[in-house]
Design a protein around this motif. Sequence first.
Motif, PDB file in Angstrom:
ATOM      1  N   ALA A  10       0.860  -1.189   0.000  1.00  0.00           N
ATOM      2  CA  ALA A  10       0.000   0.000   0.000  1.00  0.00           C
ATOM      3  C   ALA A  10       0.897   1.239   0.000  1.00  0.00           C
ATOM      4  N   LEU A  47      -2.930  -1.378   8.365  1.00  0.00           N
ATOM      5  CA  LEU A  47      -2.548  -2.000   7.086  1.00  0.00           C
ATOM      6  C   LEU A  47      -1.328  -2.901   7.289  1.00  0.00           C
ATOM      7  N   PHE A 214      -9.017  -5.120   3.386  1.00  0.00           N
ATOM      8  CA  PHE A 214      -7.579  -5.174   3.097  1.00  0.00           C
ATOM      9  C   PHE A 214      -7.047  -6.439   3.754  1.00  0.00           C
ATOM     10  N   ARG A 259      -3.855   0.536  -2.783  1.00  0.00           N
ATOM     11  CA  ARG A 259      -3.658  -0.843  -2.342  1.00  0.00           C
ATOM     12  C   ARG A 259      -3.383  -1.714  -3.565  1.00  0.00           C
TER      13      ARG A 259
END
Length: 264
Positions: A10, A47, A214, A259
């Motif tokens: 990302a 993330l 994600f 992403r």
Amino acid sequence: MAASFTFTHAICRTPSISSVDGLRAVDTGAPDLATFRAHHADYVAALRATGANVTLLDALEDFPDSTFVEDAALCLPKGAVIMRPGAPSRLGEAAAIRPAIEAAYGPHMRQISGPGHIEGGDILVTEREILVGKSARTDAAGVWELRAIVSDWGYTLRELQTPPDVLHFKTDCSLLDADTILTTRRLAASGCFDGYDLIYTEDGEDASANAIRFNDAVLFPAGFPRTAAALDRAGYNVVEIGNSEAAKLDGGMSCLSLRFSPPT
Ligand code: CIR
């Protein structure tokens, strides 16, 4: 694994001091920079907690909205496309994001050259197609140019309409898995998601429609307990992130990252 929600990488960008001057449809006050940056750090950590490699770009003072990196590029498994933002103050973000995209994608990178405009926030990539909502930021010419590029890569693009007074198509929806979309009722009412399984935002919680799947997490804005509970009941791993300051600039979970898994 499904390429539409499984990612190795990302890109994010630290909110600038100038973000207090960012665009907003309704002025509810400037974001508090320290809180904005703390929320952003939580977001980046969430993330990274999924195992992803996250590049954190330096703040860009010339562009108050540049922490919303999603609008400046579209990252697909087969290539990336530099966008052409429709907001005049954001047009230069395309050139600013380009080096980071080029580092990841090398020759597999194209650019919207205009005259049309298109912003990443209007693009929802699912496992089967690329949905693009025309909006005040994304026009037919921009969609036309993107279609030509992604068709070369074998993707199907479907042109839709973002509801009036909604900033971006993804302001009102998010991909949850290969078949499932989180959406507001006002967006789904058009029938644009026929053939998908839908989870609706709860009454009064439309502002929670912008989330991201994600890897094994669903990053979801804090403060919408009934929709969060619905996602939890449906089996998703909901990770709540403070979004009060980004929300003052009409930003949400998807806007804050690009992403992708670079082509091999
Ligand atoms: C703008 O109006 O462009 C920014 N203040 C917010 C951008 C949010 N981005 C997104 O929904 N993808």
